[in-house]
Enzyme design. Structure first.
Site, short mmCIF file in Angstrom:
data_model
loop_
_atom_site.label_atom_id
_atom_site.label_comp_id
_atom_site.label_asym_id
_atom_site.label_seq_id
_atom_site.Cartn_x
_atom_site.Cartn_y
_atom_site.Cartn_z
N ASP A 136 39.08 39.57 50.89
CA ASP A 136 39.09 39.10 49.51
C ASP A 136 39.99 37.87 49.45
O ASP A 136 41.22 37.99 49.56
CB ASP A 136 39.62 40.18 48.57
CG ASP A 136 38.66 41.36 48.39
OD1 ASP A 136 37.91 41.65 49.35
OD2 ASP A 136 38.67 41.97 47.32
N LYS A 183 34.13 37.50 42.88
CA LYS A 183 35.04 38.49 42.28
C LYS A 183 35.80 37.83 41.14
O LYS A 183 36.22 36.68 41.25
CB LYS A 183 35.99 39.00 43.37
CG LYS A 183 37.06 39.98 42.91
CD LYS A 183 37.89 40.43 44.10
CE LYS A 183 39.11 41.25 43.70
NZ LYS A 183 39.93 41.66 44.85
N LYS A 218 32.01 41.51 41.99
CA LYS A 218 33.10 42.48 41.89
C LYS A 218 34.01 42.12 40.72
O LYS A 218 34.84 41.23 40.82
CB LYS A 218 33.92 42.51 43.19
CG LYS A 218 35.11 43.48 43.13
CD LYS A 218 35.89 43.49 44.44
CE LYS A 218 37.16 44.31 44.36
NZ LYS A 218 37.93 44.32 45.63
#
Length: 312
Positions: A149, A212, A248
């Site tokens: 991430d 995300k 996400k």
């Protein structure tokens, strides 16, 4: 609409022309649609299925300076067996930790099927050199991370240096090897829905496997309208390029109602093809306990006490 990837990455001008040529976001319309979808009611049987799906989509996360090997091991145990008293509860999707804790998580999750995710690239600020970001990514992947991430350089994005952001994402993606890359936009700092759409497209063009919303350190984070804009972006990107990208939302998802609203949003915006942990994740930890309590309520008619499940 899109030129070849090589042409897109050739200059800031080319990227600006593409990103600013995207359709503008109707802010009022996005807010209203998200609010409307957030009011949808779900019947008991569907709710039970939705709760189990939401549990399977959770990235169980600990990202604190006080993290210890013991805390990571305990979190991994919970990821594999969220409710020790009920083996029918599904596993979560992944455990997300800092790079130096990846090896601990890999060891604890061996053979479980739960993935190990690691934040990287000077999380949460993103304020470091490309060399450091790539090295940190390579370290986490070398320790066994299945997913990375990363955070984008919001300063570069907001100042219009799209090429720098593109090149950093592409370099980190290369350092990931076979690991999947989730690109954190930090939508709370992007100011407009148009910027959220542009940042999502930039991340996807540079090779991101997921987009995300947030680090969880900045508010607002995973709001329904922002998630809607990102879902529309991945839908349109698939239509134009043929490549599917996951989404996400992370930060601020605390209750079962919050999680189910997200699932409704996914179903109504991009369809049930994204209703799978491979394509949609919930970046949250506190929501898991509420999902477990609601699940037990549906099964037994009684709520568990708030101290029945571990606090993470």
């Amino acid at each position: 609409m899109t030129p070849s990837l090589a042409d897109v990455a050739s200059s800031n001008v080319a990227l600006r022309n593409l990103l600013h040529g995207l359709p503008g976001v109707d802010r009022v319309g996005a807010d209203q649609r998200a609010a409307m979808l957030g009011t949808r009611s779900i019947k008991t049987t569907s709710k039970a299925l939705a709760i189990d799906l939401a549990i399977r989509m959770v990235d169980l996360t600990t990202l604190e300076g006080a993290d210890t090997p013991g805390k990571v091991r305990a979190l991994c145990a919970k990821a594999v067996r969220p409710d020790p008293g009920d083996p029918s509860v599904p596993k979560v999707a992944a455990v997300c930790v800092y790079p130096d804790m990846v090896s601990r998580a890999v060891e604890a999750l061996a053979g479980s099927g739960v993935r190990v995710a690691s934040v990287a690239t000077a999380f949460p600020s993103g304020r470091s050199s490309l060399e450091v970001k790539v090295a940190e990514t390579a370290f986490a992947v070398g320790a066994g991370a299945d997913e990375i991430d990363m955070v984008i350089d919001r300063g570069a994005f907001l100042s219009g240096d799209y090429l720098k952001v593109f090149e950093e994402i592409a370099a980190v993606k290369a350092a990931c090897g076979t690991a999947h890359l989730k690109v954190i936009l930090e939508t709370g700092e992007l100011a407009t829905y148009d910027n959220v759409r542009r940042a999502a497209w930039l991340a996807m063009l540079a090779g991101g496997d997921f987009v995300k919303t947030s680090t969880g350190k900045v508010q607002p984070a995973a709001t329904l309208p922002v998630t809607l804009v990102m879902l529309e972006a991945v839908r349109d990107f698939l239509s134009i390029t043929g490549r599917k990208v996951g989404v996400k939302p992370a930060g601020g998802i605390k209750t079962t109602k919050d999680a189910i609203k997200m699932l409704v949003l996914v179903n109504e915006t991009v369809g049930d093809g994204w209703l799978d942990p491979d394509w949609f994740r919930l970046g949250a930890s506190s929501v898991l306990n509420d999902l477990l309590m609601q699940r037990q309520k549906l099964a037994t008619g009684r709520y568990a006490g708030p101290d029945y499940f571990t606090l993470d």
